[in-house]
Design an enzyme around this catalytic site. Structure first.
Site, mmCIF file in Angstrom:
data_model
loop_
_atom_site.group_PDB
_atom_site.id
_atom_site.type_symbol
_atom_site.label_atom_id
_atom_site.label_comp_id
_atom_site.label_asym_id
_atom_site.label_seq_id
_atom_site.Cartn_x
_atom_site.Cartn_y
_atom_site.Cartn_z
ATOM 1 N N HIS A 449 0.779 -1.286 -0.017
ATOM 2 C CA HIS A 449 0.097 0.023 0.138
ATOM 3 C C HIS A 449 0.559 1.340 0.022
ATOM 4 O O HIS A 449 0.420 2.228 -0.528
ATOM 5 C CB HIS A 449 -1.077 -0.056 1.252
ATOM 6 N N TYR A 565 -15.482 5.021 7.386
ATOM 7 C CA TYR A 565 -14.259 5.344 6.629
ATOM 8 C C TYR A 565 -14.649 5.396 5.001
ATOM 9 O O TYR A 565 -15.044 4.036 4.690
ATOM 10 C CB TYR A 565 -12.990 4.806 6.926
ATOM 11 N N THR A 578 -4.848 10.316 -0.450
ATOM 12 C CA THR A 578 -6.097 10.070 -0.084
ATOM 13 C C THR A 578 -6.793 10.940 1.163
ATOM 14 O O THR A 578 -5.862 11.658 1.747
ATOM 15 C CB THR A 578 -6.363 8.666 0.557
#
Length: 756
Positions: A449, A565, A578
């Site tokens: 990630h 979220y 993000t």
């Protein structure tokens, strides 16, 4: 090996008659071609740097400015207002030995170049100002203001005809630091439906104390950082959220992407691997040459520059597979041929080799300790470098996966779990991404990630799938196309020296990872009753519709609401990554309660419209730099640097996200028509749950009539169940559509229950 092949390009021996020189003309020609390709690549990169450096102007515009200045000079007018003469006075005339006309010409060139550079800076500044305008996002659909129309026209004029991938980078605005008062107000609004009145009052007091004391001090430091940093969030987010985490990244951080749902282009494992590897390398070539269309701010694909090999794992053994020969990318058929060599290799794993990858799946500190002590020299360092310097990692899995057999639903769930964690040792979880090719030709990938968010990897994977199926293709018998050079050196087997101490740590890391993997409950299902086509006919945002359905499903599943979220992109800003959309709003909760209490349909529709508009507004605020969570996160980091404690920030950052959601974008690239190829739809991808007692939900809106869902939770928490929650999602979607679609017999004049 490729190095050895080039090393014998020529041979010579010394004889009594002199030197006997024997040349391999084939090898020499390959070396010459390799050098030629290398220089072409360098020239292409230099050209791209020049084009990006002068953007939004073009290199040819310099010639236009020079000609224009010369033309005005010949008409006996001085557009420089005396500057050309000043430049001529300061020219080193004695060293140049130029005539008067030559000096004038040189002065004009210098002035024109300076004027051209000034125009570029001015245009870039203007473009930056234009890209800072975000009010267009807040306008109603179909009602575009005059200001926005003018803005669109100016952006098109200044953007140039064909920008390269990174052309916009220097023109993008920096992410602004929101006013602390606004962030705190939005935070309190977001937690209002989740707290009781006494709890909310307590949190309001904490927020006020924070704002009036420590908050403003932290804000000043954050604004100072924003003055010199290109993005005040991204570096801290990458470092503290991803790189400094000490727990396993498998399941907790890494995510996965799936193959086509209904189609497997070939059942031959080596052939599928050949086309997939080729497609990924073609994508990398497009990144290097910047042929991809920019999407405001592209995430940078991190890779070793021009790595010419990939790392391959099969049945406990690691290989280095060269995919270039003398600078030429091997054909898909040649890569298939090399992959088949690995599949046919009968050798056994060395001691401790087969489960070595578990070190990347377990806790991070033991892996770092073992790496430093046992992998910093010798054959272990060489083999580890081969894996880490590879373009990407490939796993040739010996299992079959996909929606198949007598239990397609269960097999689809097992397919997701396999991509998320596999056997916990047959993926290299530290790698930017690991491509998995199964025995039956099905494929997928597991992505780390820290280097890129899901939209970037989805872009890459969508290109790979489309290129594999529609451009590269296969022969009638399922093999890759192209010719094979049989003299290719075989894949190189990596060797290891794994002492007992390392093998013991591998076992410990594997047990940690295996416990985590066994605890994950995954459920993947395609929702086919309707899709975005039906939703858009109701003049509703599909994402808002889905998010409100998730709120309804969660309320039915757990009898309460939770902090939710939803990932949003901040690509409108330089180095944007993000931001969080807090999808559980007061308006959304009011709508859910109205539906569950049996309020009248008209009243529910009105509440839904308010909730959907609220969600869209929250999404727009997150995208335009006015989100909540990244700002509070950075304030918390500053407090830690200053060594001060904030009860407010500590409590905010410890709140669990029991419902973590994300939409996987689809059809970012128009490589094929889904209407004409309806079977070639991707399942999207998913991730593990963020909270131990929560759900992770990823969804992909496919075409007009399908939504694919990936739901995850943990078996260890008895009150969550991915299959049960999936059923609640399907039910909620159908109920929302029923509420929003007026019945033909419904009297539009009749008052609803609330009005009565």
């Amino acid at each position: 090996m490729a190095e050895a092949h080039q090393a014998v390009a020529f041979q010579f021996t010394i004889t009594p008659e002199g030197i006997d020189l024997r040349l391999s003309y084939q090898a020499l020609s390959q070396i010459c071609l390799s050098g030629l390709r290398s220089w072409k690549k360098r020239i292409s990169r230099m050209r791209n740097r020049v084009i990006k450096g002068v953007y939004p102007a073009s290199p040819s515009s310099w010639l236009f400015v020079v000609i224009a200045i010369l033309a005005t000079m010949y008409t006996r007018s001085d557009p420089s207002m005396g500057l050309i003469a000043k430049i001529q006075e300061h020219l080193p005339v004695s060293s140049l030995s130029l005539s008067a006309q030559g000096q004038t010409m040189l002065s004009v060139l210098v002035f024109s170049t300076l004027l051209w550079l000034s125009l570029i800076l001015t245009l870039r500044f203007c473009l930056k100002l234009l890209l800072s305008y975000h009010r267009w996002m807040f306008e109603q659909h179909g009602r575009i203001s005059t200001t926005t129309k003018v803005w669109v026209t100016l952006v098109r004029l200044l953007s140039g005809r064909k920008p390269l991938l990174y052309s916009y980078q220097t023109s993008l605005p920096c992410l602004p630091v929101p006013p602390i008062k606004d962030t705190l107000e939005r935070y309190l609004e977001s937690v209002r439906p989740l707290l009781s009145s006494p709890e909310f009052e307590r949190m309001t007091v904490l927020a006020a104390q924070f704002e009036n004391s420590l908050g403003n001090r932290l804000q000043r430091y954050l604004k100072l950082k924003a003055l010199w940093a290109t993005n005040y969030v991204s570096d801290w987010w990458e470092e503290y959220i991803y790189l400094r985490g000490r727990g396993p990244i498998m399941v907790n951080s890494n995510y996965y992407g799936m193959d086509f749902l209904y189609v497997t282009p070939t059942p031959i494992q080596a052939a599928r691997a050949g086309n997939t590897i080729t497609a990924l390398l073609l994508y990398r070539r497009k990144v290097n040459t910047e042929q991809l269309k920019p999407s405001r701010v592209p995430d940078v694909l991190q890779h070793w520059q021009d790595s010419e090999f990939v790392a391959v794992y099969h049945r406990g053994r690691y290989f280095r597979l060269w995919v270039y020969k003398a600078g030429r990318l091997l054909s898909p058929r040649e890569i298939e041929y090399q992959i088949q060599r690995i599949l046919d290799d009968p050798s056994l794993p060395g001691p401790g080799e087969d489960r070595l990858g578990a070190l990347t799946a377990g806790d991070r500190v033991p892996w770092w300790t073992v790496r430093k002590q046992y992998f910093s020299s010798g054959v272990n360092k060489h083999s580890l470098d081969c894996i880490e310097r590879a373009a990407f990692f490939v796993t040739l899995d010996d299992e079959e996966q996909g929606m198949m057999g007598e239990d397609p639903v269960g097999n689809l769930d097992r397919y997701a779990k396999s991509l998320l964690h596999g056997k916990c040792y047959d993926r290299w979880f530290d790698k930017s991404f690991s491509v998995v090719v199964y025995k039956n030709g099905k494929s997928g990938l597991n992505a780390e990630h820290s280097w890129a968010d899901a939209p970037t990897v989805a872009h890459l994977w969508e290109f790979t799938l489309a290129t594999d199926a529609f451009q590269l293709g296969y022969t009638e018998d399922g093999h890759c196309k192209g010719e094979v050079e049989l003299s290719l050196p075989p894949p190189q087997r990596l060797t290891w020296d794994i002492p007992v101490e390392v093998q013991e740590q591998v076992s410990i890391s594997l047990s940690v990872a295996q416990a985590l993997a066994d605890d994950v409950d995954c459920h993947v299902f395609p929702f086919r009753d309707f899709g975005k086509g039906r939703i858009k006919k109701l003049k509703i945002s599909p994402d808002a519709f889905i998010q409100l359905a998730l709120q309804l499903a969660y309320y039915r599943d757990r009898k309460t609401f939770c902090l939710t979220y939803e990932a949003s992109m901040t690509r409108l800003f330089r180095e944007g990554r993000t931001e969080t959309v807090r999808s559980c709003s007061n308006e959304g909760c009011a709508f859910v309660k109205a539906v569950e209490s049996g309020e009248g349909p008209e009243h529910c529709r009105r509440l839904f419209r308010l909730a959907a508009e609220k969600h869209q507004n929250l999404y727009r605020l997150a995208m335009t730099g006015s989100g909540i969570d990244r700002h509070l996160f950075c304030l918390y980091v500053v407090s830690k640097y200053l060594g001060v404690e904030s009860p407010f920030l500590t409590e905010v950052l410890s709140e669990p996200w029991r419902l973590s959601t994300s939409q996987t974008p689809v059809q970012q690239l128009e490589l094929f028509d889904m209407k004409n190829h309806p079977d070639f739809i991707s399942l999207g991808g998913g991730f593990g749950p963020v909270a131990d007692d929560g759900y992770g939900v990823s969804y992909i809106i496919v075409g007009e009539d399908m939504i694919n869902y990936h739901v995850s939770c943990k078996h260890s928490f008895s009150e969550t169940d991915s299959h049960r929650f999936g059923a609640q999602i399907s039910r909620a979607l159908l109920d929302l559509l029923s509420v929003l679609t007026p019945a033909k017999t419904e009297n539009p004049q009749a008052p609803d229950k609330k009005q009565q």
